[in-house]
Scaffold this active site. Sequence first.
Site, mmCIF file in Angstrom:
data_model
loop_
_atom_site.group_PDB
_atom_site.id
_atom_site.type_symbol
_atom_site.label_atom_id
_atom_site.label_comp_id
_atom_site.label_asym_id
_atom_site.label_seq_id
_atom_site.Cartn_x
_atom_site.Cartn_y
_atom_site.Cartn_z
ATOM 1 N N PRO A 226 0.805 -1.163 0.004
ATOM 2 C CA PRO A 226 -0.118 -0.304 -0.005
ATOM 3 C C PRO A 226 0.890 1.252 0.062
ATOM 4 C CG PRO A 226 -0.034 -1.070 2.300
ATOM 5 C CD PRO A 226 0.685 -1.992 1.121
ATOM 6 N N GLU A 227 0.478 2.285 -1.110
ATOM 7 C CA GLU A 227 1.173 3.547 -0.762
ATOM 8 C C GLU A 227 0.248 4.654 -0.492
ATOM 9 O OE1 GLU A 227 4.060 4.558 -3.278
ATOM 10 O OE2 GLU A 227 4.817 2.570 -4.005
#
Length: 268
Positions: free
Chosen positions: A2-3
């Site tokens: 996840p960014e």
Amino acid sequence: MPELPEVETTVRGLERVLLGKRIARVEARRPDLRRALPVDLGHRLTGSRVVGLRRRAKYGLIDTDRDDTLVFHLGMSGRWRIDPSATEKHDHLILETVDGHRLALNDPRRFGSLDLVRTSELAEWPPMKALGPEPLGIESVELKHRLVGRSASIKLLLLDQRIIAGLGNIYVCEALYRAGIHPSRTGGSVSLARLERLVAAIRDVLTEAIAAGGSTLRDFAGPDGELGYFSKAFAVYDREGQPCSCGGIVRRMVQGGRSTFYCPRCQR
Ligand SMILES: [Zn+2]
């Protein structure tokens, strides 16, 4: 992994079921993730009302009316599940609201974290205090100031959370490509004019990804609705050997132990 856009989307998804709600039950199903969970987590959260949800860099922040903020980081593999039909093996924290919603933080690799920090002291909390400005708000002049005299590559400097907070490998690759900046160029050598293009590119790639994630939010109401990941087409990321729109070929190199994808014809 996840960014920032996934964290932003997660926060917005959680907001739909948590904002204004009182927490009825807290179940920590193991004592630690990347680090130990607060021992008083259940005591402090149970009975509190959620008064705000925010994001700072790649941290999600859940504020309660007791001057507590539950700070979550999704690490490599974390995601929240909304109203799952059953508890799964890697659900490490369960929150239940008084109105019957159930939230599970699932993280198979456990590189994520959960902390409980006084809301009024959050800015001074060491992991937060060390963070640079938000990539969606930074001005090119400030970025220039932060890069002055730096001899490391622009790629690695953009991944340094003290310089600019919340950018990960994918969006740094994509933003440098859009701005036409070679990832090996030293940070201090990038002109203000090119940093203006870079700041705009960073804002655009993140905003587009958040919009793409937002479009998946519709599905979250269903059983086992999962927050955290969505697919998006990238121009260079993970496209080694494939053609760039300029007719060149996307290349991969390793910087700081991580892959950089770029087009040697478009990026100078
Ligand atoms: Zn190209």
